[in-house]
Design a protein around this motif. Structure first.
Motif, PDB file in Angstrom:
ATOM      1  N   GLU A  38       0.877  -1.172   0.000  1.00  0.00           N
ATOM      2  CA  GLU A  38       0.000   0.000   0.000  1.00  0.00           C
ATOM      3  C   GLU A  38       0.911   1.217   0.000  1.00  0.00           C
ATOM      4  O   GLU A  38       1.748   1.374   0.892  1.00  0.00           O
ATOM      5  CB  GLU A  38      -0.905   0.008   1.231  1.00  0.00           C
ATOM      6  CG  GLU A  38      -1.834   1.207   1.248  1.00  0.00           C
ATOM      7  CD  GLU A  38      -2.791   1.186   2.430  1.00  0.00           C
ATOM      8  OE1 GLU A  38      -2.937   2.248   3.064  1.00  0.00           O
ATOM      9  OE2 GLU A  38      -3.370   0.116   2.709  1.00  0.00           O
ATOM     10  N   LYS A 103      -3.104   0.505  -3.810  1.00  0.00           N
ATOM     11  CA  LYS A 103      -3.002  -0.827  -3.210  1.00  0.00           C
ATOM     12  C   LYS A 103      -2.771  -1.823  -4.334  1.00  0.00           C
ATOM     13  O   LYS A 103      -3.468  -1.786  -5.352  1.00  0.00           O
ATOM     14  CB  LYS A 103      -4.289  -1.175  -2.458  1.00  0.00           C
ATOM     15  CG  LYS A 103      -4.539  -0.274  -1.271  1.00  0.00           C
ATOM     16  CD  LYS A 103      -5.836  -0.639  -0.582  1.00  0.00           C
ATOM     17  CE  LYS A 103      -6.099   0.310   0.588  1.00  0.00           C
ATOM     18  NZ  LYS A 103      -7.349  -0.007   1.281  1.00  0.00           N
ATOM     19  N   LYS A 104      -1.779  -2.688  -4.114  1.00  0.00           N
ATOM     20  CA  LYS A 104      -1.457  -3.648  -5.171  1.00  0.00           C
ATOM     21  C   LYS A 104      -0.864  -4.925  -4.588  1.00  0.00           C
ATOM     22  O   LYS A 104      -0.343  -4.933  -3.480  1.00  0.00           O
ATOM     23  CB  LYS A 104      -0.490  -3.038  -6.186  1.00  0.00           C
ATOM     24  CG  LYS A 104       0.865  -2.649  -5.627  1.00  0.00           C
ATOM     25  CD  LYS A 104       1.691  -1.948  -6.701  1.00  0.00           C
ATOM     26  CE  LYS A 104       2.961  -1.372  -6.158  1.00  0.00           C
ATOM     27  NZ  LYS A 104       2.818  -0.175  -5.367  1.00  0.00           N
ATOM     28  N   GLU A 122      -5.322  -2.545  -7.397  1.00  0.00           N
ATOM     29  CA  GLU A 122      -6.736  -2.434  -7.049  1.00  0.00           C
ATOM     30  C   GLU A 122      -7.377  -1.277  -7.811  1.00  0.00           C
ATOM     31  O   GLU A 122      -6.845  -0.167  -7.839  1.00  0.00           O
ATOM     32  CB  GLU A 122      -6.851  -2.208  -5.532  1.00  0.00           C
ATOM     33  CG  GLU A 122      -8.246  -2.276  -4.986  1.00  0.00           C
ATOM     34  CD  GLU A 122      -8.256  -2.177  -3.464  1.00  0.00           C
ATOM     35  OE1 GLU A 122      -8.747  -1.146  -2.955  1.00  0.00           O
ATOM     36  OE2 GLU A 122      -7.765  -3.116  -2.800  1.00  0.00           O
ATOM     37  N   ASP A 123      -8.498  -1.534  -8.428  1.00  0.00           N
ATOM     38  CA  ASP A 123      -9.291  -0.564  -9.191  1.00  0.00           C
ATOM     39  C   ASP A 123      -8.656  -0.116 -10.504  1.00  0.00           C
ATOM     40  O   ASP A 123      -9.168   0.792 -11.157  1.00  0.00           O
ATOM     41  CB  ASP A 123      -9.635   0.679  -8.350  1.00  0.00           C
ATOM     42  CG  ASP A 123     -10.506   0.345  -7.151  1.00  0.00           C
ATOM     43  OD1 ASP A 123     -11.362  -0.551  -7.280  1.00  0.00           O
ATOM     44  OD2 ASP A 123     -10.329   0.975  -6.096  1.00  0.00           O
ATOM     45  N   LEU A 124      -7.533  -0.742 -10.902  1.00  0.00           N
ATOM     46  CA  LEU A 124      -6.910  -0.366 -12.179  1.00  0.00           C
ATOM     47  C   LEU A 124      -6.680  -1.544 -13.115  1.00  0.00           C
ATOM     48  O   LEU A 124      -6.883  -1.417 -14.315  1.00  0.00           O
ATOM     49  CB  LEU A 124      -5.553   0.314 -11.951  1.00  0.00           C
ATOM     50  CG  LEU A 124      -5.529   1.783 -11.633  1.00  0.00           C
ATOM     51  CD1 LEU A 124      -4.099   2.290 -11.539  1.00  0.00           C
ATOM     52  CD2 LEU A 124      -6.316   2.606 -12.629  1.00  0.00           C
ATOM     53  N   TYR A 166       0.641   4.966 -11.241  1.00  0.00           N
ATOM     54  CA  TYR A 166      -0.618   4.369 -10.795  1.00  0.00           C
ATOM     55  C   TYR A 166      -1.461   5.385 -10.027  1.00  0.00           C
ATOM     56  O   TYR A 166      -2.667   5.464 -10.222  1.00  0.00           O
ATOM     57  CB  TYR A 166      -0.369   3.159  -9.881  1.00  0.00           C
ATOM     58  CG  TYR A 166       0.362   2.007 -10.513  1.00  0.00           C
ATOM     59  CD1 TYR A 166       0.161   1.632 -11.837  1.00  0.00           C
ATOM     60  CD2 TYR A 166       1.253   1.237  -9.766  1.00  0.00           C
ATOM     61  CE1 TYR A 166       0.828   0.558 -12.395  1.00  0.00           C
ATOM     62  CE2 TYR A 166       1.919   0.157 -10.312  1.00  0.00           C
ATOM     63  CZ  TYR A 166       1.703  -0.182 -11.627  1.00  0.00           C
ATOM     64  OH  TYR A 166       2.365  -1.257 -12.169  1.00  0.00           O
ATOM     65  N   LEU A 170      -5.243   6.465 -10.937  1.00  0.00           N
ATOM     66  CA  LEU A 170      -6.366   6.310 -10.008  1.00  0.00           C
ATOM     67  C   LEU A 170      -7.086   7.638  -9.776  1.00  0.00           C
ATOM     68  O   LEU A 170      -8.314   7.693  -9.764  1.00  0.00           O
ATOM     69  CB  LEU A 170      -5.895   5.719  -8.678  1.00  0.00           C
ATOM     70  CG  LEU A 170      -5.608   4.227  -8.692  1.00  0.00           C
ATOM     71  CD1 LEU A 170      -4.829   3.820  -7.456  1.00  0.00           C
ATOM     72  CD2 LEU A 170      -6.901   3.437  -8.812  1.00  0.00           C
ATOM     73  N   LYS A 173      -9.093   8.527 -12.817  1.00  0.00           N
ATOM     74  CA  LYS A 173     -10.295   7.684 -12.864  1.00  0.00           C
ATOM     75  C   LYS A 173     -11.332   8.203 -11.882  1.00  0.00           C
ATOM     76  O   LYS A 173     -12.516   8.293 -12.216  1.00  0.00           O
ATOM     77  CB  LYS A 173      -9.912   6.238 -12.534  1.00  0.00           C
ATOM     78  CG  LYS A 173     -11.040   5.262 -12.611  1.00  0.00           C
ATOM     79  CD  LYS A 173     -10.554   3.842 -12.336  1.00  0.00           C
ATOM     80  CE  LYS A 173     -11.710   2.869 -12.370  1.00  0.00           C
ATOM     81  NZ  LYS A 173     -11.274   1.498 -12.090  1.00  0.00           N
ATOM     82  N   LYS A 174     -10.908   8.562 -10.680  1.00  0.00           N
ATOM     83  CA  LYS A 174     -11.807   9.079  -9.650  1.00  0.00           C
ATOM     84  C   LYS A 174     -12.450  10.391 -10.120  1.00  0.00           C
ATOM     85  O   LYS A 174     -13.630  10.610  -9.938  1.00  0.00           O
ATOM     86  CB  LYS A 174     -11.022   9.310  -8.362  1.00  0.00           C
ATOM     87  CG  LYS A 174     -11.868   9.445  -7.128  1.00  0.00           C
ATOM     88  CD  LYS A 174     -11.030   9.732  -5.876  1.00  0.00           C
ATOM     89  CE  LYS A 174      -9.977   8.684  -5.657  1.00  0.00           C
ATOM     90  NZ  LYS A 174      -9.160   8.941  -4.450  1.00  0.00           N
ATOM     91  N   ILE A 177     -15.231   9.914 -12.692  1.00  0.00           N
ATOM     92  CA  ILE A 177     -16.465   9.349 -12.156  1.00  0.00           C
ATOM     93  C   ILE A 177     -17.362  10.446 -11.584  1.00  0.00           C
ATOM     94  O   ILE A 177     -18.574  10.362 -11.646  1.00  0.00           O
ATOM     95  CB  ILE A 177     -16.170   8.276 -11.086  1.00  0.00           C
ATOM     96  CG1 ILE A 177     -15.521   7.066 -11.745  1.00  0.00           C
ATOM     97  CG2 ILE A 177     -17.418   7.862 -10.336  1.00  0.00           C
ATOM     98  CD1 ILE A 177     -15.020   6.005 -10.786  1.00  0.00           C
TER      99      ILE A 177
END
Length: 178
Positions: A38, A103-104, A122-124, A166, A170, A173-174, A177
């Motif tokens: 993280e 987080k990966k 996570e989320d990507l 990353y 993220l 992307k956020k 949205i």
């Protein structure tokens, strides 16, 4: 300050990439590390061109500062890192504030002087990173040649390369949205 040459690319199939890497590196088949990481990114003054992150794993915490131009080709990264106590996280959060968390699950395999990261973020999605760790006698061009050769062996296309980190992906992307 330490230096490496980095690339980051989309990965269609992490298992196929892992097989290719282990095929290049048959002696090191047992040196595959699986890491849950993280990364917490802290605000820095506007005059700073780098990023400051706290990397947390099950066994340690590292503070990492790095400065790298975001581009979709092998590029130089200058970095410093040090192990830090858990209490530092709250101190940094209160003093600087945060602007992102990544987080990966990372599979790390060494190929010569190159750290190969197979990342499930996570989320990507899935990605591969190559970090050619330069020794003090090596030039950026030496590292770029190693990265390009390894990209060819692993069948990483230039079209798969990513120009942003990353955390920036993220955050973008956020923002899309909202």
């Amino acid at each position: 300050m330490s230096r490496n040459i980095e690339i980051k690319a989309y990965a269609r199939d992490l298992n196929i990439l892992k097989k290719r890497i282990l095929g290049l590196n048959s002696d090191d088949a047992n040196n595959v590390l699986i890491l849950k990481q993280e990364d917490v990114f802290y605000n820095l003054p506007e005059c700073s061109s780098g990023k400051l992150k706290l990397r947390k794993t099950d066994s340690s915490q590292e503070l990492i500062y790095y400065d790298r131009k975001e581009c979709n080709e092998p590029s130089l990264s200058n970095y410093r890192k040090c192990l830090v106590p858990a209490e530092l996280e709250d101190l940094l959060k209160n003093a600087l504030g945060t602007w992102g968390v990544v987080k990966k699950v990372r599979t790390l395999i060494m190929v010569g002087q190159t750290r190969v990261h197979l990342d499930s973020v996570e989320d990507l999605g899935n990605f591969i990173e190559l970090e050619v760790v330069l020794n003090e006698n090596q030039s950026s061009d030496d590292g770029k040649k190693i990265a390009l050769d390894l990209m060819s062996l692993l069948e990483i296309s230039e079209n798969d390369l990513i120009s942003v980190s990353y955390v920036n992906m993220l955050n973008e992307k956020k923002n899309n949205i909202k």
